[in-house]
Structure formats: structure tokens, C-alpha cells
Write an enzyme that holds these catalytic residues in place. Structure first.
Site, PDB file in Angstrom:
ATOM      1  N   LEU A   1       0.856  -1.174   0.000  1.00 54.87           N
ATOM      2  CA  LEU A   1       0.000   0.000   0.000  1.00 54.87           C
ATOM      3  C   LEU A   1       0.895   1.229   0.000  1.00 54.87           C
ATOM      4  CD1 LEU A   1      -2.810  -0.773   2.636  1.00 54.87           C
ATOM      5  CD2 LEU A   1      -2.887  -1.073   0.159  1.00 54.87           C
ATOM      6  N   ASP A   2       0.442   2.300  -0.648  1.00 57.62           N
ATOM      7  CA  ASP A   2       1.190   3.551  -0.630  1.00 57.62           C
ATOM      8  C   ASP A   2       1.386   4.025   0.802  1.00 57.62           C
ATOM      9  OD1 ASP A   2       1.051   3.445  -3.369  1.00 57.62           O
ATOM     10  OD2 ASP A   2      -0.568   4.921  -3.534  1.00 57.62           O
ATOM     11  N   LYS A   3       2.414   4.818   1.003  1.00 51.72           N
ATOM     12  CA  LYS A   3       2.754   5.283   2.352  1.00 51.72           C
ATOM     13  C   LYS A   3       1.587   5.976   3.034  1.00 51.72           C
ATOM     14  CE  LYS A   3       6.236   7.943   4.880  1.00 51.72           C
ATOM     15  NZ  LYS A   3       7.502   8.701   4.782  1.00 51.72           N
TER      16      LYS A   3
ATOM     17  N   THR B   1      -1.583   5.661   2.401  1.00 49.52           N
ATOM     18  CA  THR B   1      -2.812   4.871   2.367  1.00 49.52           C
ATOM     19  C   THR B   1      -2.857   3.949   3.573  1.00 49.52           C
ATOM     20  OG1 THR B   1      -2.841   4.912  -0.054  1.00 49.52           O
ATOM     21  CG2 THR B   1      -4.167   3.211   1.019  1.00 49.52           C
TER      22      THR B   1
ATOM     23  N   ARG C   1      -5.368   5.987  -7.674  1.00 48.27           N
ATOM     24  CA  ARG C   1      -5.067   7.417  -7.670  1.00 48.27           C
ATOM     25  C   ARG C   1      -4.971   7.971  -9.085  1.00 48.27           C
ATOM     26  NH1 ARG C   1       0.167   7.692  -3.966  1.00 48.27           N
ATOM     27  NH2 ARG C   1       0.017   9.909  -4.520  1.00 48.27           N
TER      28      ARG C   1
END
Length: 354
Positions: free
Chosen positions: A178-180, A182, A278
Site C-alpha cells: 500500500l502507498d505510504k 494509504t 489514484r
């Protein structure tokens, strides 16, 4: 005598002051005040070298102190290694003041499921899922400066479960990221067998992944299909119309709640490309609230975000798959965390008052 050379940056950096040789902001937020996208001619240079290009006249010592002071991010992530070599398209930002020290502790990562083969946890926002390859050999003391989810979960497992002989630290195998910024559900494999089995399910798109996103505007329910490339021409990932030059990405979106000016969406991933949700929502004209990277069309101006989102308003709310060894169906849900719940409630309150 004239002012020492190390103070010359004040004129160039909008009122910054020098303290002990390290730039610090005065009454400023942690947003970036100096940003550059690494061009082809500077690809392969170190973080320190790029900073010297950005800040003409600064010494090696001064730019290294910026990194040590938690003032430099690479592609939106805090970076403490001034010797990392950058590639074309990397975004380097200098923060107005030091990023906060890690606030996540070992016992704060909720473990939803654990067995011999895998572990499912709730990831908080503001922490990377895994460590960058360049950080793999960092000593423990340096690792603690920039905490990552895999490190924290490894330590947490080690505290509560008996360790096997010749295996002093439980190893986690990455099958999902997961993105930082998120939050949400993440699964790690603990064995080679589980890593292969989960990897196969992710590649076959049989894993259930549903995200909640609070976006600008009022998009309609639809399926978004495109081919994503690493660089759309301005250093950012995006979709291309050139067939065969990108990787297929498919996102299904449903409207959960509509608010004047904003919408709560449920986004189901069919594929799992980097930053897929995104990018797709931004290209649709409805960027996620709090978006800082994909908030502008190609060669266009940034889309104004007046939502006041506390961070990227994206949350991995549902995760489901077949256990790679027992073949048991497994499924978890996770509600919005407090920061996004409060943000959504504020948007609802604003509606009631209008």
C-alpha cells in the site's frame, strides 16, 4: 566581515533560518518549499548531489545535514540516506521543516490473522509497507529512524510467538503493498509456499481488494480501463493511448455517498498496478482528496483541493483470498480510521450547515 557563506541560502529559500548548520523553517508547515523532478542528465546521481544542484552554493556537509534533519523526501517518502542514487523522473522535495519522528510503536499494529504461513495486519497511514532495497543493509539503529510496516510486524511477531532454531527474526515475504499515505489491510507471506500461492492469486486477479476513497466532484459508477506507463512524459505515472506500451489496469468504482462537491467511492481493483486508483480517479477529473502527485493533468496546472483532507483520503477497506495452503476462504473488513472518519463527518457537517 560579511555574513558566513552558509547563510546565503536564506535569500533563496523564502525566509528560512540556519540553526547549527541545518535549515529549519519558522512557523511553517512540513509541505515542500523546493521541488525538482530528476531529469535524464542527472539520473544516477546521489541524493546529496541532486540537492547541491537544487541549492547552488551549498557544501556537501550542508546538504547532508538536510537529509539527517528529516527534511528531504524522494517520491513523497522521507529519505535518510544521502548516498542513494536517483533515477530519471524521481521527485525530490525539501521540506520547510523536519518531518515528525515516527509515532508508531510495535504494539500499535493490529494483527487480524496470523498462522504459520501468513499474517494479515491493519496498516496505519504515514508508514511505508516495506523498506527500500537500498535500506536493506541498514543497522538496527538507523532502521528505527524510518520505521516500515514489515519491520514493525516482524518485531511484533517475534515478541509474542516462539522463535524457531536458526531463525532469530521471523521473515516476511512481500506479496502486496500500500502507498505510504494509504491505510488499510495488508497481507504478508511467512513461508515460500504461501508466497507462491498468494502471488499466483494476485497475478490471476482473484484477490478481493476494495478501497474507500473520498474524491473531489461527483463521478458516476463505472469501470475504468487503461494502460499505465511509468512516465507519461512529465515524470509521473499515467495512462497511454499507445497500445502495447503499458500495462493493463482495471478499476471498478461505485458511489457510496454523495456530498456537495465531494463523493465517497468504493473502488474494487481488478488489476493491481502501482498507484492505479489514484491515477484513474485523477485522470477521470476527480482526484482523491489530499492528492499531491496525481493532482494535475499532463502539462496542466494542479487541480485546487479545498477539502482540508488530513492526508491522502484512500483506505484499503476489504481483503479476501483463498488460504494458499489450507485452501480455506478468508476475508476481512476494516472501517475508515479515525482521521478519515472525522474528515468525512466534517464534510457531512458542512453540508448540513449550507
Amino acid at each position: 566581515m560579511g555574513r558566513p557563506r552558509r547563510y546565503n541560502i536564506i535569500e533563496r529559500m523564502h525566509g528560512w533560518v540556519m540553526a547549527r548548520g541545518v535549515l529549519t523553517g519558522t512557523g511553517m508547515t512540513s509541505s515542500a518549499t523546493h521541488t525538482t523532478i530528476v531529469p535524464a542528465e542527472h539520473a544516477g546521481k546521489t541524493v546529496a548531489a541532486i540537492l547541491r544542484v537544487m541549492l547552488t552554493g551549498q557544501s556537501w556537509s550542508q546538504v547532508r545535514k538536510l537529509v539527517e534533519a528529516r527534511r528531504v523526501t524522494i517520491n513523497g517518502e522521507l529519505w535518510l540516506d544521502d548516498a542513494r542514487r536517483l533515477k530519471e523522473g524521481d521527485t525530490v522535495e525539501i521540506l520547510a521543516r523536519a518531518a515528525p519522528s515516527p509515532q508508531v510503536h510495535i504494539d500499535q499494529i493490529p494483527i487480524r490473522h496470523i498462522d504459520e504461513h501468513l499474517v494479515v495486519v491493519e496498516k496505519p497511514a504515514g508508514i511505508s509497507t516495506v523498506r527500500h532495497p537500498a535500506e536493506k543493509d541498514w543497522l538496527e539503529e538507523r532502521r528505527m529512524l524510518v520505521l516500515t510496516l514489515d519491520d514493525l510486524v516482524m518485531r511484533q511477531i517475534g515478541m509474542h510467538l516462539p522463535r524457531k532454531k536458526h531463525d532469530p527474526r521471523p521473515r516476511l515475504r512481500v506479496v502486496q503493498r500500500l502507498d505510504k499515505e494509504t491505510s488499510g489491510l495488508v497481507v504478508f507471506a511467512r513461508t515460500v509456499e504461501a508466497e507462491r500461492g498468494l502471488g499466483h492469486q494476485f497475478r490471476k486477479h482473484t484477490v478481493t481488494r476494495r478501497y474507500l476513497a473520498i474524491v473531489q466532484g461527483r463521478p458516476r459508477a463505472q469501470t475504468i480501463r487503461s494502460e499505465l506507463v511509468r512516465d507519461r512524459g512529465d515524470g509521473r505515472r499515467g495512462s497511454t493511448t499507445l497500445k502495447g506500451s503499458g500495462k493493463e489496469a482495471v478499476t471498478h468504482i461505485q458511489v457510496v455517498e454523495t456530498l456537495p462537491g465531494y463523493t465517497l467511492l468504493a473502488c474494487r481493483l481488478e488489476t493491481g498496478r502501482t498507484h492505479q486508483i489514484r491515477i484513474h480517479l485523477a485522470e477521470l477529473g476527480h482526484p482523491v482528496c489530499g492528492e499531491r502527485v496525481y493532482n494535475r493533468p499532463f502539462q496542466g496546472e494542479p487541480i485546487l483541493d479545498e477539502s482540508g483532507a488530513p492526508r491522502l483520503a484512500l483506505h484499503a477497506a476489504e481483503l479476501g483470498f483463498t488460504h494458499p495452503v489450507s485452501e480455506e476462504p478468508m476475508h476481512w473488513d476494516m472501517p475508515l480510521p479515525p482521521d478519515l472518519r472525522e474528515f468525512l463527518e466534517r464534510l457531512r457537517t458542512d453540508v448540513k450547515q449550507t
